[in-house]
Write a protein that holds these residues in place. Structure first.
Motif, PDB file in Angstrom:
ATOM      1  N   ASN A 188       0.895  -1.147   0.198  1.00 39.31           N
ATOM      2  CA  ASN A 188       0.103   0.075   0.002  1.00 39.31           C
ATOM      3  C   ASN A 188       0.707   1.462   0.721  1.00 39.31           C
ATOM      4  N   ASN A 189       1.755   1.238  -0.517  1.00 36.18           N
ATOM      5  CA  ASN A 189       2.704   2.799  -0.691  1.00 36.18           C
ATOM      6  C   ASN A 189       1.976   3.754  -0.792  1.00 36.18           C
ATOM      7  N   THR A 206      -5.948 -15.035  -9.505  1.00 30.55           N
ATOM      8  CA  THR A 206      -5.716 -14.636 -10.886  1.00 30.55           C
ATOM      9  C   THR A 206      -4.900 -13.967 -10.864  1.00 30.55           C
ATOM     10  N   SER A 207      -4.832 -12.733 -10.750  1.00 25.46           N
ATOM     11  CA  SER A 207      -4.634 -11.600 -11.124  1.00 25.46           C
ATOM     12  C   SER A 207      -3.393 -11.026 -10.044  1.00 25.46           C
ATOM     13  N   THR A 208      -2.285 -10.060 -11.139  1.00 31.48           N
ATOM     14  CA  THR A 208      -1.392  -9.615  -9.918  1.00 31.48           C
ATOM     15  C   THR A 208      -1.655  -8.880  -9.760  1.00 31.48           C
ATOM     16  N   VAL A 209      -2.928  -8.678  -8.491  1.00 31.10           N
ATOM     17  CA  VAL A 209      -3.893  -7.205  -7.320  1.00 31.10           C
ATOM     18  C   VAL A 209      -3.723  -8.549  -6.280  1.00 31.10           C
ATOM     19  N   GLY A 210      -3.606  -6.994  -5.319  1.00 28.47           N
ATOM     20  CA  GLY A 210      -3.490  -6.865  -3.611  1.00 28.47           C
ATOM     21  C   GLY A 210      -4.435  -6.416  -3.503  1.00 28.47           C
ATOM     22  N   LEU A 211      -5.344  -6.930  -2.230  1.00 28.65           N
ATOM     23  CA  LEU A 211      -6.214  -6.309  -1.022  1.00 28.65           C
ATOM     24  C   LEU A 211      -5.246  -6.028   0.358  1.00 28.65           C
ATOM     25  N   VAL A 212      -5.403  -4.568   0.756  1.00 29.83           N
ATOM     26  CA  VAL A 212      -5.268  -4.498   2.374  1.00 29.83           C
ATOM     27  C   VAL A 212      -5.848  -4.051   2.737  1.00 29.83           C
ATOM     28  N   ALA A 213      -6.335  -4.407   4.500  1.00 26.98           N
ATOM     29  CA  ALA A 213      -7.939  -3.242   4.991  1.00 26.98           C
ATOM     30  C   ALA A 213      -7.220  -3.247   6.234  1.00 26.98           C
ATOM     31  N   SER A 220      -8.221  -1.607   0.159  1.00 25.86           N
ATOM     32  CA  SER A 220      -7.575  -0.488  -1.588  1.00 25.86           C
ATOM     33  C   SER A 220      -7.566  -1.674  -1.277  1.00 25.86           C
ATOM     34  N   ILE A 221      -7.407  -1.670  -3.600  1.00 23.88           N
ATOM     35  CA  ILE A 221      -6.288  -2.732  -4.190  1.00 23.88           C
ATOM     36  C   ILE A 221      -5.923  -2.093  -5.179  1.00 23.88           C
ATOM     37  N   PHE A 222      -4.501  -2.398  -5.691  1.00 22.98           N
ATOM     38  CA  PHE A 222      -3.368  -2.335  -5.535  1.00 22.98           C
ATOM     39  C   PHE A 222      -2.859  -2.881  -7.251  1.00 22.98           C
ATOM     40  N   GLN A 223      -2.278  -2.746  -7.604  1.00 19.93           N
ATOM     41  CA  GLN A 223      -1.441  -3.720  -8.799  1.00 19.93           C
ATOM     42  C   GLN A 223      -0.393  -4.188  -8.534  1.00 19.93           C
ATOM     43  N   LYS A 231      -1.680   2.223  -7.070  1.00 21.03           N
ATOM     44  CA  LYS A 231      -3.756   1.726  -6.367  1.00 21.03           C
ATOM     45  C   LYS A 231      -5.017   1.948  -7.191  1.00 21.03           C
ATOM     46  N   ILE A 232      -5.322   0.563  -7.407  1.00 19.31           N
ATOM     47  CA  ILE A 232      -6.622   0.717  -8.566  1.00 19.31           C
ATOM     48  C   ILE A 232      -7.684   1.261  -8.126  1.00 19.31           C
TER      49      ILE A 232
END
Length: 347
Positions: A188-189, A206-213, A220-223, A231-232
């Motif tokens: 979450n930079n 399935t994707s290079t995506v991460g979730l931080v809560a 937040s969802i990040f690429q 951030k997405i």
């Protein structure tokens, strides 16, 4: 004498005329064979061309019998090796900008940051967010690829770009007492606004995506690229301190639970909609803080009070039944196949 002379002149003239006629006939006779042979040779040439054409048509019929007719390709004007055209396009979409959509938001006016001044086309922004979250479906790709090009998927692209993650210089087994690693940018930079305490992190299936809560109710969802991790999207759950946040098995939903509420939330990433699911009338629970998603995408398992574990259908979020162990449930997880559920108590 004059009469005889006239007759003689007439005879001369007639002889000359007969001579001219005979010469013309000889010339015509010499020309006749060519004239007569010309049509015959033309007819032979036409017959040969007709035979060649019939042979070619027979070959074409044989080939068409082996190759099925491409009905859909003709309908879509598809040509091999060329880029296909979209079947339909709304010209009005090209005139809608991100700032136009942000101006119609009823909540949080003036708090949408760059969206309120962005001149990017809204259609392109939505497409980019969708592809970042779930990838591009194969049926939506306008350009055809060979099977050999399947190696260009998102994960391989990720490892090609983030070469710092892979150290190809050193090989063999890892040393017993040493472990080499590289510190990358925080997931979450770009935000660091998910709360003072990060409660949950999750990778997309399935994707290079991460979730931080975190505990302030923001997820937040990040690429993930290992460099800046752009951030997405950020989803805010009002007055809902998040304890657990997970992607659904298909990656289309974000499910969040809290230790302070007897309900949980489901965020549909495709529709952009938040749904509230309550325990009321089903089980006597006051929290939804701990749960697991089965890998086969069929079940959600929530940790309850007094050793209870509540099973919920992952598709429609309907309560199914409750299980009970002989101790207070402290942890639970599914097997890799989703066939078994393991729980652990105080002992």
């Amino acid at each position: 004498d004059d009469g005889d002379g006239a007759e003689s002149e007439d005879n001369v003239d007639s002889d000359e005329v007969e001579g001219v006629d005979s010469d013309a006939e000889e010339k015509d006779a010499d020309a006749d064979p060519d004239a007569e042979s010309g049509p015959d040779e033309g007819e032979d040439a036409e017959e040969e061309e007709e035979s060649d054409a019939s042979d070619a048509s027979d070959d074409d019929e044989d080939e068409t019998e082996l190759v099925p007719e491409d009905t859909f390709g003709d309908a879509l004007n598809i040509r091999r090796g060329k880029k296909r055209k979209a079947a339909w396009k709304d010209e009005a979409d090209d005139q809608v900008l991100v700032k136009d959509v942000a101006a119609n938001y009823k909540k949080g006016a003036g708090k949408h940051g760059n969206k309120e001044i962005s001149t990017e086309k809204y259609e392109k922004a939505v497409q980019r967010n969708f592809q970042n979250l779930v990838g591009e479906p194969s049926w939506a790709k306008l350009s055809r690829k060979d099977k050999n090009d399947e190696e260009d998927d998102s994960d391989d692209e990720f490892f090609r770009e983030t070469t710092d993650l892979l150290d190809k210089k050193k090989g063999g087994a890892l040393l017993k007492e040493n472990l080499d690693f590289n510190k990358l940018k925080d997931l979450n930079n770009e935000t660091h606004k998910e709360g003072a305490i990060i409660r949950s992190t999750e990778f997309h299936p399935t994707s290079t995506v991460g979730l931080v809560a975190g505990n302030n109710g923001a997820a937040s969802i990040f690429q993930i690229d290992g460099k800046s991790n752009p951030k997405i999207q950020t989803i805010n759950f009002k007055d809902f301190p998040i304890k657990t946040a997970k992607f659904s098995a298909d990656g289309n939903e974000v499910i969040v639970g809290s230790q302070h509420h007897a309900h949980y939330h489901v965020y549909d990433m495709l529709a952009g909609k938040i749904s509230k699911v309550s325990w009321r009338g089903k089980v006597e629970e006051t929290t939804s803080q701990k749960f697991e998603v089965s890998p086969d995408g069929k079940l959600l398992a929530f940790k309850g009070k007094y050793g209870h574990v509540h099973l919920v259908a992952a598709r429609n979020k309907e309560y199914i039944r409750s299980l009970k162990m002989n101790d207070t449930c402290q942890a639970l997880t599914f097997s890799r196949s989703g066939e078994f559920l393991y729980t652990h108590g105080d002992g």
